[in-house]
Design an enzyme around this catalytic site. Structure first.
Site, PDB file in Angstrom:
ATOM      1  N   LYS A  11       8.869  31.955  68.959  1.00  0.00           N
ATOM      2  CA  LYS A  11       8.076  31.002  68.160  1.00  0.00           C
ATOM      3  C   LYS A  11       7.070  30.224  68.885  1.00  0.00           C
ATOM      4  O   LYS A  11       7.414  29.811  70.026  1.00  0.00           O
ATOM      5  CB  LYS A  11       8.577  30.430  66.923  1.00  0.00           C
ATOM      6  CG  LYS A  11       9.358  31.591  66.043  1.00  0.00           C
ATOM      7  CD  LYS A  11       9.910  30.815  64.883  1.00  0.00           C
ATOM      8  CE  LYS A  11      10.636  31.909  63.884  1.00  0.00           C
ATOM      9  NZ  LYS A  11      11.469  31.371  62.597  1.00  0.00           N
ATOM     10  N   TYR A  51       5.242  37.516  56.873  1.00  0.00           N
ATOM     11  CA  TYR A  51       6.231  36.711  56.210  1.00  0.00           C
ATOM     12  C   TYR A  51       6.088  36.930  54.565  1.00  0.00           C
ATOM     13  O   TYR A  51       6.769  36.123  53.914  1.00  0.00           O
ATOM     14  CB  TYR A  51       6.288  35.135  56.453  1.00  0.00           C
ATOM     15  CG  TYR A  51       7.112  34.772  57.835  1.00  0.00           C
ATOM     16  CD1 TYR A  51       8.628  34.976  57.889  1.00  0.00           C
ATOM     17  CD2 TYR A  51       6.615  34.267  58.880  1.00  0.00           C
ATOM     18  CE1 TYR A  51       9.282  34.659  59.132  1.00  0.00           C
ATOM     19  CE2 TYR A  51       7.006  34.023  60.035  1.00  0.00           C
ATOM     20  CZ  TYR A  51       8.464  34.008  60.206  1.00  0.00           C
ATOM     21  OH  TYR A  51       8.844  33.784  61.152  1.00  0.00           O
ATOM     22  N   ARG A  87      20.815  38.617  65.938  1.00  0.00           N
ATOM     23  CA  ARG A  87      21.162  37.513  64.991  1.00  0.00           C
ATOM     24  C   ARG A  87      22.297  36.709  65.479  1.00  0.00           C
ATOM     25  O   ARG A  87      22.390  35.471  65.487  1.00  0.00           O
ATOM     26  CB  ARG A  87      21.598  37.936  63.479  1.00  0.00           C
ATOM     27  CG  ARG A  87      20.517  38.958  62.871  1.00  0.00           C
ATOM     28  CD  ARG A  87      19.432  38.166  62.230  1.00  0.00           C
ATOM     29  NE  ARG A  87      19.655  37.134  61.449  1.00  0.00           N
ATOM     30  CZ  ARG A  87      18.673  36.366  60.783  1.00  0.00           C
ATOM     31  NH1 ARG A  87      17.571  36.762  60.798  1.00  0.00           N
ATOM     32  NH2 ARG A  87      19.175  35.292  60.081  1.00  0.00           N
ATOM     33  N   ASN A 114      12.267  26.779  64.744  1.00  0.00           N
ATOM     34  CA  ASN A 114      13.779  27.077  65.415  1.00  0.00           C
ATOM     35  C   ASN A 114      13.611  28.472  66.222  1.00  0.00           C
ATOM     36  O   ASN A 114      14.437  29.104  66.501  1.00  0.00           O
ATOM     37  CB  ASN A 114      14.508  27.508  63.950  1.00  0.00           C
ATOM     38  CG  ASN A 114      14.049  28.711  63.471  1.00  0.00           C
ATOM     39  OD1 ASN A 114      12.734  29.359  63.672  1.00  0.00           O
ATOM     40  ND2 ASN A 114      14.870  29.160  62.222  1.00  0.00           N
ATOM     41  N   HIS A 117      12.638  34.676  65.782  1.00  0.00           N
ATOM     42  CA  HIS A 117      12.641  35.492  64.602  1.00  0.00           C
ATOM     43  C   HIS A 117      13.587  36.662  65.064  1.00  0.00           C
ATOM     44  O   HIS A 117      13.302  37.237  66.259  1.00  0.00           O
ATOM     45  CB  HIS A 117      11.508  35.676  64.188  1.00  0.00           C
ATOM     46  CG  HIS A 117      11.430  36.989  63.146  1.00  0.00           C
ATOM     47  ND1 HIS A 117      11.949  36.735  61.631  1.00  0.00           N
ATOM     48  CD2 HIS A 117      11.652  38.107  63.310  1.00  0.00           C
ATOM     49  CE1 HIS A 117      12.055  37.963  61.326  1.00  0.00           C
ATOM     50  NE2 HIS A 117      11.797  38.823  61.952  1.00  0.00           N
ATOM     51  N   GLU A 128       9.097  45.812  60.861  1.00  0.00           N
ATOM     52  CA  GLU A 128       8.743  44.779  61.540  1.00  0.00           C
ATOM     53  C   GLU A 128       8.093  45.143  62.852  1.00  0.00           C
ATOM     54  O   GLU A 128       6.942  44.602  63.391  1.00  0.00           O
ATOM     55  CB  GLU A 128       9.713  43.603  61.590  1.00  0.00           C
ATOM     56  CG  GLU A 128       9.964  42.878  60.350  1.00  0.00           C
ATOM     57  CD  GLU A 128      11.001  41.796  60.450  1.00  0.00           C
ATOM     58  OE1 GLU A 128      11.536  41.100  59.249  1.00  0.00           O
ATOM     59  OE2 GLU A 128      11.712  41.634  61.547  1.00  0.00           O
TER      60      GLU A 128
END
Ligand code: ADP
Ligand code: MG
Length: 140
Positions: A11, A51, A87, A114, A117, A128
Site C-alpha cells: 500500500k 474494494y 494472510r 496497514n 493487502h 483480484e
C-alpha cells in the site's frame, strides 16, 4: 497442501517509506514466490472497483482515498496454500492486534495504513489477480 496464487498489494504507506524491498524480503523468506509485480498509482475508480465489496462500510471512502495517496505495488504470489500463508505473515488487519513477526506488526502505521493487502479466499484471489494482471504478465 496445494500450490495457490494470491494477490498482494503493498500500500501507499509502504512506497512512501521506501519499504518495498523489506516487505518483499519477508514474503520471500516465508517461501512465497513473487511471480508478477508492478508499481501503479491507482485512480479513484480503480481503488473503488477493487474494494467494491466494502462499498457499504463506514471506512470505504477513507480507504479509497488512502489507496490513491501514492504508488502501490501489486503482486501475484505463488506457493503452498499461498492464500492462507500470506494472510498469516500479513497479520491482523489492525496492527494493534497483529502477532509478533508479522508484516503489519512490524510496518503498519494504523488500521487503515496497514501496509499490505492479501486475498482472503482462492476465489477472490483469482478475481483480484485478473483485476490487475493479464495472463502474459504472470510468470511462474
Ligand atoms: P484485510 O485487509 O485484513 O482483509 P478488510 O478486508 O476487512 O481487512 O479491510 C480492507 C482494508 O480496509 C484494510 O486492510 C484496511 O486498510 C481498511 N480497514 C479495515 N477496517 C478498517 C477500519 N475499521 N477503519 C479504517 N480502515 C479499515
Ligand atoms: Mg480483506
Amino acid at each position: 497442501m496445494t500450490v495457490q496464487k494470491t494477490l498482494s498489494i503493498l500500500k501507499p504507506d509502504v512506497t512512501r517509506r521506501n519499504l518495498t524491498g523489506k516487505i518483499n524480503a519477508k514474503i520471500e523468506s516465508a517461501g512465497l514466490r513473487i511471480i508478477a509485480q508492478k508499481r501503479l498509482w491507482l485512480t479513484r475508480a480503480q481503488a473503488e472497483g477493487f474494494y467494491a465489496v466494502h462499498a457499504e462500510r463506514s471506512f470505504f471512502n477513507d480507504l479509497c482515498e488512502f489507496m490513491t495517496t501514492g504508488p502501490v505495488v501489486v503482486q501475484v504470489l505463488e506457493g503452498n496454500d499461498a492464500v492462507a500463508a500470506y494472510r498469516d505473515i500479513m497479520g491482523a488487519t489492525n496492527p494493534a492486534n497483529s502477532a509478533e513477526g508479522t508484516i503489519r506488526k512490524e510496518f503498519a502505521e494504523s488500521i487503515e495504513a496497514n501496509s499490505v493487502h492479501g486475498s482472503d479466499s482462492e476465489e477472490n484471489a483469482a478475481n483480484e489477480i485478473a483485476y490487475f494482471f493479464s495472463q502474459t504478465e504472470i510468470v511462474g
